[in-house]
Design a protein around this motif. Sequence first.
Motif, PDB file in Angstrom:
ATOM      1  N   GLY A 185      -0.633  -4.638  -0.842  1.00 45.80           N
ATOM      2  CA  GLY A 185      -1.780  -4.454  -1.707  1.00 45.80           C
ATOM      3  C   GLY A 185      -1.816  -3.031  -2.229  1.00 45.80           C
ATOM      4  O   GLY A 185      -0.757  -2.412  -2.450  1.00 45.80           O
ATOM      5  N   TYR A 186      -3.012  -2.495  -2.389  1.00 42.36           N
ATOM      6  CA  TYR A 186      -3.146  -1.129  -2.906  1.00 42.36           C
ATOM      7  C   TYR A 186      -2.666  -0.135  -1.870  1.00 42.36           C
ATOM      8  O   TYR A 186      -3.186  -0.075  -0.752  1.00 42.36           O
ATOM      9  CB  TYR A 186      -4.602  -0.852  -3.274  1.00 42.36           C
ATOM     10  N   VAL A 187      -1.668   0.649  -2.241  1.00 43.39           N
ATOM     11  CA  VAL A 187      -1.105   1.666  -1.362  1.00 43.39           C
ATOM     12  C   VAL A 187      -1.214   3.011  -2.066  1.00 43.39           C
ATOM     13  O   VAL A 187      -0.651   3.203  -3.152  1.00 43.39           O
ATOM     14  CB  VAL A 187       0.370   1.365  -1.015  1.00 43.39           C
ATOM     15  N   ALA A 188      -1.948   3.909  -1.461  1.00 39.00           N
ATOM     16  CA  ALA A 188      -2.052   5.267  -1.982  1.00 39.00           C
ATOM     17  C   ALA A 188      -0.831   6.080  -1.545  1.00 39.00           C
ATOM     18  O   ALA A 188       0.013   5.603  -0.789  1.00 39.00           O
ATOM     19  CB  ALA A 188      -3.348   5.918  -1.494  1.00 39.00           C
ATOM     20  N   GLU A 189      -0.732   7.310  -2.016  1.00 40.21           N
ATOM     21  CA  GLU A 189       0.332   8.239  -1.625  1.00 40.21           C
ATOM     22  C   GLU A 189       1.716   7.769  -2.085  1.00 40.21           C
ATOM     23  O   GLU A 189       2.719   7.982  -1.412  1.00 40.21           O
ATOM     24  CB  GLU A 189       0.328   8.472  -0.114  1.00 40.21           C
ATOM     25  N   HIS A 202      -9.539   4.033  -7.689  1.00 38.09           N
ATOM     26  CA  HIS A 202      -9.274   4.091  -6.250  1.00 38.09           C
ATOM     27  C   HIS A 202     -10.419   3.447  -5.471  1.00 38.09           C
ATOM     28  O   HIS A 202     -10.192   2.605  -4.588  1.00 38.09           O
ATOM     29  CB  HIS A 202      -9.088   5.544  -5.826  1.00 38.09           C
ATOM     30  N   ALA A 203     -11.635   3.825  -5.806  1.00 38.96           N
ATOM     31  CA  ALA A 203     -12.802   3.294  -5.099  1.00 38.96           C
ATOM     32  C   ALA A 203     -12.911   1.780  -5.260  1.00 38.96           C
ATOM     33  O   ALA A 203     -13.252   1.055  -4.303  1.00 38.96           O
ATOM     34  CB  ALA A 203     -14.072   3.974  -5.599  1.00 38.96           C
ATOM     35  N   ARG A 205     -10.470  -0.376  -5.730  1.00 33.73           N
ATOM     36  CA  ARG A 205      -9.438  -1.036  -4.947  1.00 33.73           C
ATOM     37  C   ARG A 205      -9.738  -0.979  -3.453  1.00 33.73           C
ATOM     38  O   ARG A 205      -9.476  -1.945  -2.729  1.00 33.73           O
ATOM     39  CB  ARG A 205      -8.074  -0.411  -5.267  1.00 33.73           C
ATOM     40  N   VAL A 206     -10.270   0.124  -2.989  1.00 27.66           N
ATOM     41  CA  VAL A 206     -10.657   0.211  -1.586  1.00 27.66           C
ATOM     42  C   VAL A 206     -11.786  -0.772  -1.287  1.00 27.66           C
ATOM     43  O   VAL A 206     -11.785  -1.460  -0.253  1.00 27.66           O
ATOM     44  CB  VAL A 206     -11.072   1.650  -1.227  1.00 27.66           C
ATOM     45  N   ALA A 207     -12.744  -0.871  -2.201  1.00 25.39           N
ATOM     46  CA  ALA A 207     -13.871  -1.785  -1.999  1.00 25.39           C
ATOM     47  C   ALA A 207     -13.428  -3.241  -1.941  1.00 25.39           C
ATOM     48  O   ALA A 207     -14.113  -4.075  -1.330  1.00 25.39           O
ATOM     49  CB  ALA A 207     -14.901  -1.590  -3.110  1.00 25.39           C
ATOM     50  N   ALA A 208     -12.299  -3.564  -2.558  1.00 24.85           N
ATOM     51  CA  ALA A 208     -11.804  -4.938  -2.555  1.00 24.85           C
ATOM     52  C   ALA A 208     -11.170  -5.342  -1.230  1.00 24.85           C
ATOM     53  O   ALA A 208     -10.927  -6.523  -0.989  1.00 24.85           O
ATOM     54  CB  ALA A 208     -10.790  -5.130  -3.679  1.00 24.85           C
ATOM     55  N   THR A 209     -10.911  -4.373  -0.350  1.00 22.73           N
ATOM     56  CA  THR A 209     -10.323  -4.693   0.949  1.00 22.73           C
ATOM     57  C   THR A 209     -11.419  -5.087   1.933  1.00 22.73           C
ATOM     58  O   THR A 209     -12.602  -4.810   1.719  1.00 22.73           O
ATOM     59  CB  THR A 209      -9.548  -3.503   1.527  1.00 22.73           C
ATOM     60  N   LEU A 210     -11.011  -5.709   3.021  1.00 21.02           N
ATOM     61  CA  LEU A 210     -11.945  -6.020   4.102  1.00 21.02           C
ATOM     62  C   LEU A 210     -12.038  -4.893   5.119  1.00 21.02           C
ATOM     63  O   LEU A 210     -12.979  -4.868   5.920  1.00 21.02           O
ATOM     64  CB  LEU A 210     -11.509  -7.308   4.815  1.00 21.02           C
ATOM     65  N   VAL A 211     -11.080  -3.986   5.103  1.00 21.88           N
ATOM     66  CA  VAL A 211     -11.034  -2.924   6.111  1.00 21.88           C
ATOM     67  C   VAL A 211     -11.543  -1.591   5.582  1.00 21.88           C
ATOM     68  O   VAL A 211     -11.630  -0.613   6.329  1.00 21.88           O
ATOM     69  CB  VAL A 211      -9.595  -2.757   6.656  1.00 21.88           C
TER      70      VAL A 211
END
Length: 250
Positions: A185-189, A202-203, A205-211
């Motif tokens: 999925g979304y991988v930073a760095e 970024h925010a 994509r992070v919000a779309a995760t469960l973790v």
Amino acid sequence: MVEQARLAVVSGGGTGIGAAVARGLVADGFDVLVVGRRGDLLRATARRLSDEVGRDDAVTAVVADLTDPVQLGAVRDAVGERTVDAVVNNAGGYLGGAADTLTATAAWWRANLDANVLTAVLLTEALLPALRRPGGRVVLLSSIAAQRGGGGPYSAAKAALHGWAYDLAAQLGPDQITVNVVSPGYVAETEFFGDRMTPEGHAKRVAATLVGRAGVPDDIAAAVRYLVGPSAGYVTGQVLGVNGGSVLGR
């Protein structure tokens, strides 16, 4: 006589996920060939990772454009007479392009298919004779875009890897060679987004995760390390999503 280390070949191994995979495999006792087009970057990564483990030859850079069949000879030459234990097809990425004419559309699609599918096909086919039998491993790096769309020709190219992996798993299964797909999925760095990523993107994509966090290259490397390791000999023809729950398994 000192036993020779296992050998892994990692394409796109100079940065991001590929470099993290190479680092993890070296930690697991592999020698690693990192393959890509950017020679200076590859050589710097190879030196850094070799220095980290105190083995001068732990990681070797091989410069080749994997869309060019002729240049696959450099990879075969680097392998030499050794047996290849794992092939990790990480090279690829989203290639933007214009779609305002049919000619431009064709060029855009071909570029994405070449970068994401042809690189994997040619590298794997070139190394098939050298793969360990039994026990060889082939891993293809896909993307969440293959499962949910959003990337146009990039999504289609990554989805193509899934179908090919199933065929390859059936072909190589009798030799007890496994073939699997890791779908991040979304991988930073990483370099994937270049300068296109915004704080808002970024925010989102992070919000779309469960973790509640972005992935990092080591998350993907951990999945690859499992699939090429001895514990995964009964896992083949699978797509392993590593996406923080942003797309659920199905």
